[in-house]
Scaffold this motif. Sequence first.
Motif, PDB file in Angstrom:
ATOM      1  N   GLU A  86       0.837  -1.192   0.000  1.00 20.81           N
ATOM      2  CA  GLU A  86       0.000   0.000   0.000  1.00 20.81           C
ATOM      3  C   GLU A  86       0.875   1.246   0.000  1.00 20.81           C
ATOM      4  OE1 GLU A  86      -3.126   2.794   0.287  1.00 20.81           O
ATOM      5  OE2 GLU A  86      -2.930   0.770  -0.527  1.00 20.81           O
ATOM      6  N   GLY A  87       1.967   1.215   0.752  1.00 17.63           N
ATOM      7  CA  GLY A  87       2.905   2.331   0.729  1.00 17.63           C
ATOM      8  C   GLY A  87       3.489   2.547  -0.654  1.00 17.63           C
ATOM      9  N   PHE A  88       3.847   1.450  -1.318  1.00 18.71           N
ATOM     10  CA  PHE A  88       4.405   1.566  -2.670  1.00 18.71           C
ATOM     11  C   PHE A  88       3.376   2.141  -3.641  1.00 18.71           C
ATOM     12  CE2 PHE A  88       7.119  -2.376  -1.509  1.00 18.71           C
ATOM     13  CZ  PHE A  88       7.978  -1.578  -0.770  1.00 18.71           C
ATOM     14  N   ARG A  89       2.109   1.754  -3.444  1.00 16.55           N
ATOM     15  CA  ARG A  89       1.054   2.285  -4.318  1.00 16.55           C
ATOM     16  C   ARG A  89       0.937   3.796  -4.144  1.00 16.55           C
ATOM     17  NH1 ARG A  89      -3.802   4.171  -4.178  1.00 16.55           N
ATOM     18  NH2 ARG A  89      -3.974   3.930  -1.914  1.00 16.55           N
ATOM     19  N   LEU A  90       1.030   4.263  -2.910  1.00 12.99           N
ATOM     20  CA  LEU A  90       0.950   5.699  -2.655  1.00 12.99           C
ATOM     21  C   LEU A  90       2.128   6.435  -3.290  1.00 12.99           C
ATOM     22  CD1 LEU A  90      -0.133   5.533   1.090  1.00 12.99           C
ATOM     23  CD2 LEU A  90      -1.538   6.331  -0.814  1.00 12.99           C
ATOM     24  N   ILE A  91       3.293   5.816  -3.222  1.00 13.94           N
ATOM     25  CA  ILE A  91       4.474   6.409  -3.861  1.00 13.94           C
ATOM     26  C   ILE A  91       4.271   6.488  -5.364  1.00 13.94           C
ATOM     27  CG2 ILE A  91       6.901   6.004  -4.375  1.00 13.94           C
ATOM     28  CD1 ILE A  91       7.145   4.845  -1.512  1.00 13.94           C
ATOM     29  N   ASP A  92       3.737   5.416  -5.948  1.00 11.82           N
ATOM     30  CA  ASP A  92       3.471   5.410  -7.386  1.00 11.82           C
ATOM     31  C   ASP A  92       2.495   6.522  -7.763  1.00 11.82           C
ATOM     32  OD1 ASP A  92       5.136   3.243  -7.649  1.00 11.82           O
ATOM     33  OD2 ASP A  92       3.526   1.758  -7.758  1.00 11.82           O
ATOM     34  N   GLU A  93       1.482   6.742  -6.924  1.00 14.96           N
ATOM     35  CA  GLU A  93       0.510   7.794  -7.207  1.00 14.96           C
ATOM     36  C   GLU A  93       1.171   9.168  -7.188  1.00 14.96           C
ATOM     37  OE1 GLU A  93      -2.774   7.536  -4.538  1.00 14.96           O
ATOM     38  OE2 GLU A  93      -3.791   5.973  -5.713  1.00 14.96           O
ATOM     39  N   SER A  94       2.089   9.369  -6.252  1.00 12.77           N
ATOM     40  CA  SER A  94       2.792  10.652  -6.199  1.00 12.77           C
ATOM     41  C   SER A  94       3.631  10.869  -7.448  1.00 12.77           C
ATOM     42  CB  SER A  94       3.690  10.726  -4.960  1.00 12.77           C
ATOM     43  OG  SER A  94       2.952  10.986  -3.794  1.00 12.77           O
TER      44      SER A  94
END
Length: 249
Positions: A86-94
């Motif tokens: 989930e953290g990686f997904r948030l990074i990808d969104e940024s």
Amino acid sequence: MGRNLKNGERLRPVDLARGHGLSTQAIRNYEEAGILPAAGRTPTGYRTYTSVHAGALRAFLALAPGHGHQTATSIMRAVNEDAAEEGFRLIDESHAQLLDDRRTLQAVENALRDLDPTTASGPGARSEPAAVSGSGGTFIGPLAEQLGIRPATLRKWERAGLVRPRRDPVTGYRVYDEADVRDARLAHQLRRGGYLLEQIAPLLAQVRAAGGLEPLEGALRDWHARLSARSRAMLTGAAELEAYLRLRG
């Protein structure tokens, strides 16, 4: 931290805070927000931290400039809850948002080229849809739809001096000519780039008066610099987060 920590070494809140110019209350707040893992406790109930907590703090402080405080908090909370994906997904969104912002900047620069009076009405110039018959302009509804905004937004921009439509003498409706449509497009792109109405209005006024792009060159350089700073901050944040993930094991 200003010194290397040995595995298992215990730190007080003040020790963790001091190396980053923070208050002990900030450290407690970060723990409560899930940015830091839960602290250990002494037999008398005092909080104790370790090198893992120090790594979490470094990671968060490095992530915040590139991703923003809220997203950085969500990333750290996900990692600390063993939901790294989930953290990686948030990074990808940024990163996707940063790319979109770069495309917006490019669109602004492309739009600015249309401000050149030698090209705006030349061969191949784009004609505007939904022209008002006999008036040589566009009504507020079609223009708002074209830009993907509400008519109320265009009225707000008019009050702020961003666009200056005339009134149809028969109907009293607002009519946006070619220059108004150009200014509305430019305002829309600058708003997407984070500029405030009070910042955009004088830029457009200068462009109208100068008949060229020079008044916006400084703003565009600043925009490029801010995007570059975000990119580098994201790299720094990624490195510290990777180091923290290794600490967690």
